[in-house]
Design an enzyme around this catalytic site. Structure first.
Site, PDB file in Angstrom:
ATOM      1  N   LYS A   1       0.835  -1.203   0.000  1.00 15.65           N
ATOM      2  CA  LYS A   1       0.000   0.000   0.000  1.00 15.65           C
ATOM      3  C   LYS A   1       0.875   1.260   0.000  1.00 15.65           C
ATOM      4  O   LYS A   1       1.929   1.286   0.653  1.00 15.65           O
ATOM      5  CB  LYS A   1      -0.891  -0.038   1.250  1.00 15.65           C
ATOM      6  CG  LYS A   1      -1.976   1.000   1.349  1.00 15.65           C
ATOM      7  CD  LYS A   1      -2.820   0.695   2.594  1.00 15.65           C
ATOM      8  CE  LYS A   1      -3.840   1.761   2.882  1.00 15.65           C
ATOM      9  NZ  LYS A   1      -4.602   1.440   4.114  1.00 15.65           N
TER      10      LYS A   1
ATOM     11  N   SER B   1      -9.354   1.861   4.058  1.00 12.76           N
ATOM     12  CA  SER B   1      -8.536   2.564   3.092  1.00 12.76           C
ATOM     13  C   SER B   1      -7.695   1.646   2.209  1.00 12.76           C
ATOM     14  O   SER B   1      -7.094   2.102   1.232  1.00 12.76           O
ATOM     15  CB  SER B   1      -7.623   3.554   3.819  1.00 12.76           C
ATOM     16  OG  SER B   1      -6.722   2.882   4.670  1.00 12.76           O
TER      17      SER B   1
ATOM     18  N   SER C   1      -9.466  -0.502   8.150  1.00 19.33           N
ATOM     19  CA  SER C   1      -8.921  -0.388   6.797  1.00 19.33           C
ATOM     20  C   SER C   1      -8.378  -1.673   6.195  1.00 19.33           C
ATOM     21  O   SER C   1      -8.056  -1.716   5.008  1.00 19.33           O
ATOM     22  CB  SER C   1      -7.828   0.689   6.756  1.00 19.33           C
ATOM     23  OG  SER C   1      -8.397   1.961   6.901  1.00 19.33           O
TER      24      SER C   1
END
Length: 473
Positions: free
Chosen positions: A82, A157, A181
């Protein structure tokens, strides 16, 4: 039965095939990179394609294997990282235009742990601005789509991570979780994950200029999203390698002592002030029946008040964000994210000053209640959200949208606030989309949570296989 393409194989299968020399790391990575480049145009899960250097790394690992055997337990497995975590020489954008010049001087410990085990990074995945939404879109990288349905959110997220892993862009995707997330994206796409508990995985960015707030340190964790439970277990065993940069990490073995059988599971369908959708109740009942069939003793219980814990945790975090993060949001965030923060603060008024300190002190009371519950029920099967997957931009559609997506996430926030591990699996579907449930457990017993998730998965099947079949038809 036709042989599966390499990008559909689990990490566990890939490791075994490479070790037996039935294939090579180069072939695995090249095939997965080809899949990434074929699918990413319409999904926008990966925002930094590292495929060419990944293939070079795979060739190196093949040479290592020829000379001395596999490099590590994840030898040759393609993974994604990420963009809010440091990877040496890459931009740690966190979905923010102004952060494109933040180039990592070194790998974050979590990234190093995976690559030290032989994993190969093929790309970096999308996140919303400041990683602070339950969907994944931003002005820098654009919107990430859900591989099941373009209408739906891929979660946030770590939405880029979930969309990547479920569409075949590597069987292991890194993500992180401060309020949900890892679990929001897994729930939205039918992937599986376990949010580690406090102290389980190392967290630190070499590029950081200041320390995170105390609640961020206690609530935020690094983890993985995968298509299959066995791959979460495989990845986590390497990911927990100790790193002294994280003062909270404890060097505890991943696999704990065998529990007494049958394992008792507390079961609740309580969604408090939020009405539970029939599909959620059905998914919970299906998961319960799977666990009973697997030999667990499942007992309906009342838990400590999750509504109070979740709301308290979110308001406390907003209090810390208001002091330590809001300046950057105001200066570097888009007009949309700034408007959303205004709405967050109205819906979840930040605790301030003495009240913030008092509420943070109450955190130990909440944890104590749950520790006592876990003495009798080592696992708790519970809702994650009260409704199935939401529209991709629903949380930006005013206060009603925020409440429908984030405000109802009390079962999610509570586990972060208490630093407890919790996993996600989808035992059923509704309107062509996965429907998820959550299993929570004792600190440092992610292994028991994964056992329960795997018991469900064994009986209902791997969701990604249904997605692959759907897209092939």
């Amino acid at each position: 039965m036709a042989e599966k393409p390499v990008w559909q194989l689990s990490a566990s299968e890939l490791v075994n095939q490479i070790a037996r020399r039935e294939t090579t790391a180069e072939a695995v990575v090249a095939g997965t990179v080809a899949r990434m480049r074929a699918e990413n145009g319409h999904l926008n899960a990966v925002v930094d394609d590292l495929g060419d250097e990944a293939i070079e790394t795979a060739r190196y690992l093949d040479a290592v294997q020829n000379n001395s055997g596999p490099f590590g337990p994840l030898h040759g497995v393609p993974v994604t990282i990420k963009v809010n975590v440091d990877q040496k020489g890459k931009s740690t954008t966190n979905g923010v235009k102004a952060f494109t010049d933040i180039v990592a001087p070194d790998d974050a410990p979590f990234v190093r742990n995976l690559t030290n085990a032989g994993a190969i990074v093929i790309g970096r995945t999308n996140t919303p601005e400041f990683s602070f939404r339950a969907t994944t879109t931003n002005e820098l990288h654009g919107r990430t789509s859900n591989p099941w349905n373009d209408w739906a959110s891929p979660g946030g997220s770590s939405g880029g991570a979930s969309a990547a892993v479920m569409s075949g862009m590597g069987p292991i995707a890194h993500g992180n979780d401060i309020g949900g997330s890892l679990r929001f994206p897994a729930a939205a796409t039918g992937a599986v994950t376990v949010k580690p508990g406090l102290g389980r995985t190392p967290a630190w960015n070499p590029s950081q200029k200041a320390e995170r707030g105390m609640l961020a340190q206690l609530m935020s964790v690094q983890g993985v999203i995968c298509r299959e439970v066995r791959d979460v277990r495989l990845a986590m065993r390497s990911a927990i390698a100790y790193d002294p940069h994280d003062p909270w990490q404890a060097p505890v073995p991943f696999d704990g002592p065998a529990p007494e059988k049958p394992v008792k599971v507390g079961f609740t369908t309580n969604t408090y002030q939020f009405e539970a959708h029939p599909a959620i109740l059905q998914a919970l009942e299906t998961a319960r029946d799977c666990l009973i069939d697997a030999g667990y003793e499942v007992i309906e219980i009342e838990t400590p008040d999750i509504s109070e814990i979740g709301e308290t945790g979110y308001r406390a975090l907003m209090g810390e964000v208001n002091v330590l993060m809001l300046k950057d949001v105001r200066e570097h965030g888009s007009s949309e994210i700034n408007r959303m923060f205004d709405e967050y603060f109205e819906l979840f008024p930040p605790f301030r000053d003495d009240e913030l300190l008092q509420q943070m002190a109450r955190r130990s009371h909440f944890i104590r209640q749950w520790n006592l519950l876990f003495e009798e029920y080592p696992l708790v099967l519970c809702p994650f959200l009260p409704s199935p997957t939401y529209a991709w931009n629903r949380d930006a559609e005013g206060k009603d949208g925020i409440m429908e997506v984030l405000g109802c996430g009390i079962w999610s926030f509570a586990m972060n606030y208490m630093g407890l591990p919790a996993g996600i699996v989808s035992p059923s579907m509704h309107d062509g989309m996965p429907v998820a449930v959550q299993v929570a457990g004792q600190r440092f017993r992610e292994d028991l949570i994964l056992d329960a998730l795997e018991a469900v998965e064994t009986r209902v099947g791997v969701m990604a296989e249904k997605l692959f079949a759907q897209n092939a038809s």
